[in-house]
Design an enzyme around this catalytic site. Sequence first.
Site, PDB file in Angstrom:
ATOM      1  CG  ASP A  24      -0.116  -0.185   2.517  1.00 41.08           C
ATOM      2  OD1 ASP A  24       0.308  -1.330   2.781  1.00 41.08           O
ATOM      3  OD2 ASP A  24       0.092   0.798   3.256  1.00 41.08           O
ATOM      4  CG  HIS A  25       4.739   0.627   1.157  1.00 38.81           C
ATOM      5  ND1 HIS A  25       4.108  -0.605   1.071  1.00 38.81           N
ATOM      6  CD2 HIS A  25       5.529   0.551   2.256  1.00 38.81           C
ATOM      7  CE1 HIS A  25       4.489  -1.361   2.084  1.00 38.81           C
ATOM      8  NE2 HIS A  25       5.346  -0.684   2.808  1.00 38.81           N
ATOM      9  N   GLY A  26       2.413   2.985  -2.151  1.00 46.50           N
ATOM     10  CA  GLY A  26       2.407   3.918  -3.271  1.00 46.50           C
ATOM     11  C   GLY A  26       1.779   5.267  -2.955  1.00 46.50           C
ATOM     12  CE1 TYR A 142       2.924  -1.311  12.069  1.00 48.51           C
ATOM     13  CE2 TYR A 142       1.643   0.086  10.612  1.00 48.51           C
ATOM     14  CZ  TYR A 142       2.408  -1.045  10.822  1.00 48.51           C
ATOM     15  OH  TYR A 142       2.653  -1.911   9.789  1.00 48.51           O
ATOM     16  N   PRO A 143       2.116   1.831  17.414  1.00 46.59           N
ATOM     17  CG  PRO A 143       3.191   0.707  19.131  1.00 46.59           C
ATOM     18  CD  PRO A 143       2.923   0.620  17.665  1.00 46.59           C
ATOM     19  NE  ARG A 144       4.375   4.914  12.588  1.00 45.50           N
ATOM     20  CZ  ARG A 144       4.265   4.218  11.447  1.00 45.50           C
ATOM     21  NH1 ARG A 144       3.562   4.707  10.440  1.00 45.50           N
ATOM     22  NH2 ARG A 144       4.842   3.043  11.320  1.00 45.50           N
ATOM     23  CE  LYS A 173       1.933  -4.665   8.914  1.00 44.07           C
ATOM     24  NZ  LYS A 173       1.938  -4.109   7.540  1.00 44.07           N
ATOM     25  N   GLY A 198       7.014  -5.983   9.242  1.00 45.58           N
ATOM     26  CA  GLY A 198       8.437  -6.161   8.951  1.00 45.58           C
ATOM     27  C   GLY A 198       9.276  -4.944   9.257  1.00 45.58           C
ATOM     28  N   GLY A 199       8.641  -3.762   9.208  1.00 46.23           N
ATOM     29  CA  GLY A 199       9.390  -2.542   9.464  1.00 46.23           C
ATOM     30  C   GLY A 199      10.304  -2.173   8.303  1.00 46.23           C
ATOM     31  N   GLY A 226       6.602  -5.995   3.995  1.00 48.32           N
ATOM     32  CA  GLY A 226       6.618  -5.203   2.777  1.00 48.32           C
ATOM     33  C   GLY A 226       7.994  -5.147   2.148  1.00 48.32           C
TER      34      GLY A 226
END
Length: 262
Positions: A24-26, A142-144, A173, A198-199, A226
């Site tokens: 989904d990074h696009g 995600y903790p962010r 996830k 995966g980070g 990813g």
Amino acid sequence: MVSGLQIRMDRILRKGKMLCIPMDHGISSGPIEGLESPARIISQCETKGLTSVIINKGILKTLPKPARIGILVHYSSSTSLSMSPNRKMLSGTVEEALRLGADGVSLHINVGGKEEPEMLEQLGMTASECHKWNMPLLAMMYPRGENIKNPHDPEIVGHVARIGAELGADIVKTLYTGDIDSFAKIVKSTPVPVVIAGGPKAKTDEDVLQMTEDAMKAGAKGVTYGRNIFAHKNPDKIVDALAGIIFRKETAKEAAKRIAKK
């Protein structure tokens, strides 16, 4: 009786386990290395043990042929160009995912920043729609944000994973905490399947494979990697190696031999 949810879960998992490539990074980062052609990555890996991929709706519509694996359409969007890159906005509906032929929906939720309330609302409301249509929901938890000092802190990761389950996700996830014992406690206290992220791109294949072996020992149901797959020089080989650990209970050292094969 078999439910629609079970049928779709069986398309994105195999024997209750997941080997998934999020692509989904696009939207957030553009056509980064390895994602110039998502369809090519799917074609290379779908017969090597991959169970599913996570892609945006525009990519799903442009695939040249139906994939042999499960498809989760991703409905959280932000960009690295934004003033608020952690603020993920809802970009589609469950009904749209059904019309596209997707097997599940994916959302990205950042916990610990000023944008958190809005994203928790998105998760809760999307979960309700998914349950209405028997559509699996994967929540990337995600903790962010401003309040997160250490995103791998087991107490924080455990809280974030539990939020995903509490708000209705069917699969959570999240980040691996770095050791088997602490992650096993998180898995035990999260009442839905947990898979790990995966980070950033790892330095070595061995690092990726060992993290996978350890997470599976802790009770994880699989991985969603990813960059460590699509940016690999041989994506099909790293998928084959990961499948060895996840589905055939190979050790990281045994699985590494699959990458070395010509």
